[in-house]
Design an enzyme around this catalytic site. Sequence first.
Site, mmCIF file in Angstrom:
data_model
loop_
_atom_site.group_PDB
_atom_site.id
_atom_site.type_symbol
_atom_site.label_atom_id
_atom_site.label_comp_id
_atom_site.label_asym_id
_atom_site.label_seq_id
_atom_site.Cartn_x
_atom_site.Cartn_y
_atom_site.Cartn_z
ATOM 1 N N SER A 1 -3.773 6.808 5.681
ATOM 2 C CA SER A 1 -3.302 5.764 6.583
ATOM 3 C C SER A 1 -4.320 5.520 7.682
ATOM 4 O O SER A 1 -4.686 6.440 8.414
ATOM 5 C CB SER A 1 -1.958 6.165 7.212
ATOM 6 N N SER B 1 0.843 -1.197 0.000
ATOM 7 C CA SER B 1 0.000 0.000 0.000
ATOM 8 C C SER B 1 0.877 1.246 0.000
ATOM 9 O O SER B 1 2.106 1.162 -0.016
ATOM 10 C CB SER B 1 -0.923 0.005 1.224
ATOM 11 N N LYS C 1 4.071 0.621 10.270
ATOM 12 C CA LYS C 1 3.817 2.022 10.619
ATOM 13 C C LYS C 1 5.034 2.572 11.360
ATOM 14 O O LYS C 1 5.975 1.844 11.673
ATOM 15 C CB LYS C 1 2.572 2.165 11.508
ATOM 16 N N SER D 1 0.477 3.728 2.431
ATOM 17 C CA SER D 1 0.262 4.414 3.707
ATOM 18 C C SER D 1 1.555 4.939 4.317
ATOM 19 O O SER D 1 1.522 5.776 5.215
ATOM 20 C CB SER D 1 -0.424 3.483 4.702
#
Length: 287
Positions: A230, A61, A124, A63
């Site tokens: 996100s 992705s 993250k 994010s």
Amino acid sequence: MNDTPEPASPTVEQPTAPQPIPAAPAKKQKKEDSFPVFLVKLVLIVAIFRSFFFSPFNIPSESMLPRLENGDYLLAAKWPYGFSKYSLPFSVPLLPKRIFAGQPNRGDVVIFKAPPGNDVDYIKRVIGVPGDTVQMIGGVLHLNGKAVPKVKIADFVIRVSANTECISPDFAVTEADGTQTCHYPQFQETLPGGKTYNVLDLGYRPQDDTPPVVVPAGKLFLMGDNRDNSMDSRFPAIEGGGIGLVPQDNLVGRATIVMWSTDGSANWFLPWTWFTALRWNRIGGLF
């Protein structure tokens, strides 16, 4: 009669036949492993390496733009935060709790099992550690009541490819040579302690203003660098959505190096595209 004795004839010794040298005991031949045994050993070695040293992960992705792009493949170090069942392949429950636990630092990029299902790997950045108060005010991150410095820098530019499309036409640009790109507003943040990294801010979104959250013991507040794209700790933990505050026991590893990156245009049946699809400038990037 002559009584003088005749000299005795010299005794001729007959050569003796060489004695046979006793044969050395035959060495026991090493028994070669069968293919199934070799395969089991190989699987065990790989499992141990991936569980306790390094493990590969891919980024599916955007994010974590601009630091990580869709199509990046990275290695994560498994030992910095200790080991739990989530360190093991398929999260085999052999470890009842995390052992050799280590505390993540603000700014670390971590791989973890995302709540509430705890069965999908997410990546993250660590923003808040236990005891921190985290809040977003007008798109500016605040830690413990103080705004984190956020400085505008040059736009982040990424080429449109099979792995990348602009989030909206507002950010689409056609370059002079006809290349289609996305231009995103980019900022540099500096956390307490000096850790610096870049984030994207695509304009006002509801998650740009959040209530203050105190991070409890054993939990982490995690956010994506692509702040407006996100689903992270600003959102409650919902399967396929936000992740809420993440238990430290869910940590899998810390991102270390990008070992491969592709724009998604490769075709398995066209070997030359394996190389033309590579984003060479991204390989070897450290965290």
